[in-house]
Design an enzyme around this catalytic site. Structure first.
Site: not given
Length: 339
Positions: A241, A41-42, A231, A190
């Protein structure tokens, strides 16, 4: 979390069946945790990288100035090499590098403490930023909305609260009776493992579907709105993304459904003119040929495993960040909001 001089990360590879922490004590261990998907996760990657630099500074705070500088430069390099697509990683490293430049001439112990305090600030700021994203995004979610999301952009992907799931949480907290449709998000699952788990923990109704069911559900009128994370967002609004997001956006346009991206301004990359400038990470083929020791593809098959795709700005109804919402995003509207 920062605990007794160590960085502790929830091991997201083990969720939802097991909940445990992995401890990192230096930059190399931190970079490995990012690369191996202990944390993903960014925004969470950015926070983690900041702590990785702080760990290395504390390890070398008693060293000679030249050794201290060399250790910090090595930490910047190894962390920057961990994953290429999420711009928050490089944003956090740049902030830590600036702090190092401003403090390196003083005592190393004080410099190391300044870096740790900045990492903690990045961590706490991200939580407040996500709450602001939620506040701006919640009005876009109608009462009883059925919200589809792809991948995991929740508390696990940030320092807390989440971006896309932060919008959903905030809408729920505002009293709206909503439900979530979580795409499983092949190949790393995810959505199935993390988003579904977060929603169950929050008592928000959630239905898990495979990625290739999204179009069917939209066609049958079972989806009202789509909210995803990001992201990296290029200057013109093109958004990288998790792989499969572009497909969902195309389907949303076909079925006239609003498609929103929720992300902090640290995810905007003004240096990337458009989506073609975003580097797309290719991950190991083993993530596609099987999972957790079970192989379902034949030996010898060729595999492509791009971890992200790019959704053109023209398919995005709006981008939600901590400063507000950019509807029908383009270069000029984004620049006006984030400057």
């Amino acid at each position: 979390r920062w605990n007794d001089g160590r960085l502790e990360l929830i091991d997201q590879r083990r969720l939802p069946l097991e909940f445990e922490y992995v401890a990192c004590e230096d930059a190399v261990q931190t970079a490995r945790a990012i690369r191996d998907m202990v944390v993903r996760g960014a925004p969470a990657i950015g926070c983690t990288a900041a702590y990785g630099v702080a760990l290395e500074a504390r390890r070398h705070e008693g060293a000679a100035p030249a050794q201290y500088d060399a250790a910090l430069e090595a930490s910047f390099r190894v962390l920057a090499e961990s994953r290429p697509t999420a711009v928050n990683l490089f944003w956090a490293i740049a902030r830590m590098r600036q702090c190092h430049a401003q403090t390196r001439s003083g005592p190393a112990k004080a410099a190391a403490e300044a870096l740790l305090q900045l990492a903690k600030q990045i961590h706490s700021d991200d939580i407040e930023i996500c709450r602001a994203i939620g506040r701006h995004g919640a009005p876009l979610i109608a009462e009883r909305a059925r919200v589809m999301t792809h991948c995991n952009a929740g508390a696990l992907a940030t320092a807390g609260h989440g971006t896309a799931l932060g919008v959903i949480r905030s809408a729920r907290d505002a009293g709206k009776r909503i439900s979530v449709i979580a795409n499983e998000t092949r190949p790393y699952l995810q959505g199935a493992r993390l988003t579904a788990w977060e929603m169950v923990q929050e008592n928000i109704p959630v239905t898990l579907v495979t990625d290739n069911m999204a179009g069917h559900l939209m066609q049958r009128g079972s989806v009202d709105v789509i909210v995803v994370g990001a992201d990296r967002i290029a200057a013109n609004g093109d958004t990288a993304n998790k792989i499969g997001t572009y497909m969902v956006a195309v389907l949303a346009r076909r079925h006239r459904l609003p498609f929103y991206v929720a992300a902090p301004t640290s995810t905007f990359d003004p240096e990337a003119a458009d989506g073609s400038a975003i580097e797309i990470e290719e991950r190991p083929g083993s993530e596609v040929t099987g999972y957790r020791g079970v192989r379902w593809a034949p030996e010898g098959v060729k595999v492509r495993n791009p971890a992200f795709d790019v959704t053109p700005a023209e398919l995005i109804s709006g981008i939600i960040c901590e400063k507000g919402v950019v509807l029908e995003p383009n270069r000029e509207r984004i620049a006006a909001l984030v400057r």
